[in-house]
Design a protein around this motif. Structure first.
Motif, mmCIF file in Angstrom:
data_model
loop_
_atom_site.group_PDB
_atom_site.id
_atom_site.type_symbol
_atom_site.label_atom_id
_atom_site.label_comp_id
_atom_site.label_asym_id
_atom_site.label_seq_id
_atom_site.Cartn_x
_atom_site.Cartn_y
_atom_site.Cartn_z
ATOM 1 N N MET A 189 0.829 -1.198 0.000
ATOM 2 C CA MET A 189 0.000 0.000 0.000
ATOM 3 C C MET A 189 0.865 1.250 0.000
ATOM 4 S SD MET A 189 -2.640 1.427 2.905
ATOM 5 C CE MET A 189 -1.314 2.352 3.705
ATOM 6 N N ILE A 190 0.551 2.206 -0.852
ATOM 7 C CA ILE A 190 1.258 3.491 -0.865
ATOM 8 C C ILE A 190 0.862 4.272 0.383
ATOM 9 C CG2 ILE A 190 1.565 5.665 -2.100
ATOM 10 C CD1 ILE A 190 0.868 4.169 -4.670
ATOM 11 N N PRO A 191 1.830 4.752 1.169
ATOM 12 C CA PRO A 191 1.496 5.463 2.409
ATOM 13 C C PRO A 191 0.609 6.677 2.157
ATOM 14 C CG PRO A 191 3.842 4.943 2.295
ATOM 15 C CD PRO A 191 3.277 4.647 0.943
ATOM 16 N N ALA A 192 -0.342 6.886 3.055
ATOM 17 C CA ALA A 192 -1.202 8.066 2.978
ATOM 18 C C ALA A 192 -0.473 9.250 3.603
ATOM 19 C CB ALA A 192 -2.513 7.804 3.716
ATOM 20 N N PRO A 193 -0.816 10.460 3.190
ATOM 21 C CA PRO A 193 -0.184 11.636 3.807
ATOM 22 C C PRO A 193 -0.538 11.740 5.287
ATOM 23 C CG PRO A 193 -2.037 12.279 2.439
ATOM 24 C CD PRO A 193 -1.797 10.825 2.163
ATOM 25 N N ALA A 194 0.318 12.399 6.046
ATOM 26 C CA ALA A 194 0.106 12.517 7.493
ATOM 27 C C ALA A 194 -0.940 13.568 7.833
ATOM 28 C CB ALA A 194 1.421 12.849 8.187
ATOM 29 N N ARG A 195 -1.279 14.394 6.866
ATOM 30 C CA ARG A 195 -2.288 15.432 7.122
ATOM 31 C C ARG A 195 -3.110 15.655 5.859
ATOM 32 N NH1 ARG A 195 -2.589 19.049 11.336
ATOM 33 N NH2 ARG A 195 -4.160 20.671 11.019
ATOM 34 N N ALA A 196 -4.414 15.876 6.049
ATOM 35 C CA ALA A 196 -5.308 16.166 4.927
ATOM 36 C C ALA A 196 -6.486 16.967 5.454
ATOM 37 C CB ALA A 196 -5.796 14.870 4.280
ATOM 38 N N LYS A 197 -7.110 17.736 4.591
ATOM 39 C CA LYS A 197 -8.266 18.519 5.013
ATOM 40 C C LYS A 197 -9.449 17.625 5.360
ATOM 41 C CE LYS A 197 -6.975 22.408 2.022
ATOM 42 N NZ LYS A 197 -7.333 23.176 0.796
ATOM 43 N N VAL A 198 -9.604 16.529 4.597
ATOM 44 C CA VAL A 198 -10.744 15.626 4.770
ATOM 45 C C VAL A 198 -10.255 14.194 4.697
ATOM 46 C CG1 VAL A 198 -13.056 14.988 3.960
ATOM 47 C CG2 VAL A 198 -12.172 17.307 3.527
ATOM 48 N N VAL A 199 -10.759 13.338 5.591
ATOM 49 C CA VAL A 199 -10.517 11.894 5.517
ATOM 50 C C VAL A 199 -11.863 11.199 5.352
ATOM 51 C CG1 VAL A 199 -9.767 9.818 6.748
ATOM 52 C CG2 VAL A 199 -8.374 11.898 6.845
ATOM 53 N N VAL A 200 -11.960 10.354 4.334
ATOM 54 C CA VAL A 200 -13.157 9.559 4.086
ATOM 55 C C VAL A 200 -12.837 8.116 4.440
ATOM 56 C CG1 VAL A 200 -14.849 8.798 2.371
ATOM 57 C CG2 VAL A 200 -13.826 11.097 2.196
ATOM 58 N N ILE A 201 -13.609 7.533 5.358
ATOM 59 C CA ILE A 201 -13.401 6.143 5.751
ATOM 60 C C ILE A 201 -14.467 5.287 5.076
ATOM 61 C CG2 ILE A 201 -13.187 4.515 7.667
ATOM 62 C CD1 ILE A 201 -12.632 6.847 9.515
ATOM 63 N N GLY A 202 -14.040 4.442 4.163
ATOM 64 C CA GLY A 202 -14.962 3.566 3.452
ATOM 65 C C GLY A 202 -15.069 3.945 1.985
ATOM 66 N N ALA A 203 -14.962 2.947 1.099
ATOM 67 C CA ALA A 203 -15.018 3.207 -0.340
ATOM 68 C C ALA A 203 -16.130 2.396 -0.992
ATOM 69 C CB ALA A 203 -13.670 2.904 -0.999
ATOM 70 N N GLY A 204 -17.272 2.305 -0.298
ATOM 71 C CA GLY A 204 -18.472 1.767 -0.920
ATOM 72 C C GLY A 204 -19.182 2.894 -1.644
ATOM 73 N N GLN A 205 -20.468 2.725 -1.886
ATOM 74 C CA GLN A 205 -21.218 3.727 -2.654
ATOM 75 C C GLN A 205 -21.173 5.104 -1.997
ATOM 76 O OE1 GLN A 205 -24.122 2.568 -5.036
ATOM 77 N NE2 GLN A 205 -24.725 4.613 -5.617
ATOM 78 N N ALA A 206 -21.395 5.171 -0.691
ATOM 79 C CA ALA A 206 -21.431 6.467 -0.008
ATOM 80 C C ALA A 206 -20.067 7.141 -0.023
ATOM 81 C CB ALA A 206 -21.925 6.292 1.423
ATOM 82 N N GLY A 207 -19.013 6.396 0.302
ATOM 83 C CA GLY A 207 -17.677 6.968 0.346
ATOM 84 C C GLY A 207 -17.202 7.449 -1.011
ATOM 85 N N LEU A 208 -17.454 6.652 -2.059
ATOM 86 C CA LEU A 208 -17.047 7.052 -3.403
ATOM 87 C C LEU A 208 -17.852 8.256 -3.880
ATOM 88 C CD1 LEU A 208 -16.519 3.635 -5.229
ATOM 89 C CD2 LEU A 208 -14.807 5.143 -4.195
#
Length: 391
Positions: free
Chosen positions: A1-20
């Protein structure tokens, strides 16, 4: 897995229909994945909860799957998808192509362990679930363990990673939180207890006596699949099944179900069952099953013995059981949000317009009235707009 950045304005948890859906609208507002927002997903691949469903399930026999917003740009639609392929394969394929086309850069597989406060921000702590090299597993004493016992001791788990964020969108759905009610004798049962989430294929139950518990479409689907496979079939429901004499749920019934979910979410109560508020439409296949006596549910049994279920006070009140399939639904998966203390005494989270009322930094996509696939799409746009207004 490519590491995620340590900081972001928004984090979305879940990549089902709602998250996408949320991620798509954030892109429409010109936010950039892995710079402005991050999407984390626990599943090994694209497809949301659909990738875990049983192989015999087809789009024509399942709940309607609405297209993701922007899917038409790819020339894709579930309305014209191949009905001969397993639904899990079609959804995984379409979602994967959608993620790539809109450059959403979903990080998977990761397990979000907790979300906590860090001053004005939130901190998301997660573990990388990517397969580890054999040498690393051996060094941690985990090589050779059975899959089901792979939960490592706390001191041997993968290091936790953190992302600091201003806003959190929780789109984890319910698949990871199956609900099984307790009944006397459950621990004494010599057969198998399975939940909907454990079901793979009908052949696993060849020549066995099966009890299916539940009054919704999953239980009905299991009964129809197992009819000519199992040696004996018993269907029980905790409440009478409310059959509707039409092929699909009409607008009035769907609106009533959404209203019930919305009222519960706004008052912080545990969310009611969708089926309990809408009933079950009679497709031609279901109507035929009722006509031949297959789809006739008995009242809930009183207790479970080693090889049967029992109705007390009835001389013939028993049914043999080699396995009990609990098609008893799911609960919202919110354990990782516990440090934020969002849950109310009434058992739910107070949510209105997708936002947690007790914490304006937290949004719940696909929760309550947004749980349907079309509701999840609308929630994505609504939540993205609110976030952009506060950035």
């Amino acid at each position: 897995m490519i590491p995620a950045p340590a900081r972001a304005k928004v984090v979305v948890i879940g990549a089902g229909q709602a998250g996408l859906s949320v991620a798509y609208y954030l892109r429409r507002f010109e936010l950039v994945a892995d710079e402005d927002f991050v999407v984390l997903d626990r599943a090994p691949g694209a497809g949301g909860a659909w990738q875990h469903r049983w192989s015999s399930l087809r789009l024509g026999t399942a709940h309607r799957v609405n297209d993701l917003p922007g899917m038409a740009e790819l020339g894709l639609s579930f309305d014209t998808a191949d009905r001969d392929l397993p639904a899990k394969e079609v959804v995984a394929d379409y979602y994967g192509r959608f993620e790539q086309h809109y450059d959403l850069r979903v990080h998977r597989p990761v397990d979000v362990r907790s979300v906590g406060n860090e001053g004005a921000d939130l901190v998301v702590r997660y573990e990388d679930l990517s397969p580890k090299p054999v040498e690393e597993l051996k060094a941690r004493g985990l090589f050779g363990r059975r899959r089901k016992s792979f939960e490592a001791p706390a001191n041997q788990r993968a290091p936790q990673h953190e992302i600091v964020t201003s806003f959190l969108v929780n789109a984890t759905g319910t698949w990871g939180s199956p609900f099984v009610p307790f009944y006397p004798g459950m621990g004494e049962f010599a057969g198998r207890h399975l939940h909907t989430s454990d079901y793979i294929e009908a052949e696993d139950f060849r020549d066995q006596h099966i009890v299916v518990v539940g009054g919704g479409t999953s239980a009905i689907g299991f009964m129809l699949e197992l009819e000519n496979v199992a040696a004996g079939l018993t269907w029980v429901s905790r409440r009478p099944v409310d059959w509707i004499d039409r092929q699909e749920l009409d607008l009035e019934g769907a609106s009533a179900a959404v209203a019930m979910q919305d009222e519960a979410a706004r008052s912080g109560r545990a969310l009611p069952s969708i089926v309990s508020g809408t009933g079950v439409p009679k497709s031609r296949r279901i109507a035929a099953g009722i006509e031949r006596g297959l789809l006739v549910a008995r009242p809930m049994f009183d207790r479970i013995e080693a090889d049967r279920v029992v109705w007390d006070g009835d001389e013939s009140g028993m049914a043999r059981a080699d396995a009990i399939i609990w098609a008893t639904g799911f609960r919202p998966e919110l354990r990782h949000l516990a440090p934020l203390r969002l849950r109310e005494k009434a058992g739910g989270v107070t949510v209105g317009q997708g936002a947690a009322w007790s914490d304006p930094r937290v949004f719940l996509a696909g929760y309550g009235p947004q749980a349907s696939t079309i509701g999840a799409n609308r929630a994505g746009r609504m939540i993205a707009r609110q976030i952009m207004a506060m950035l």
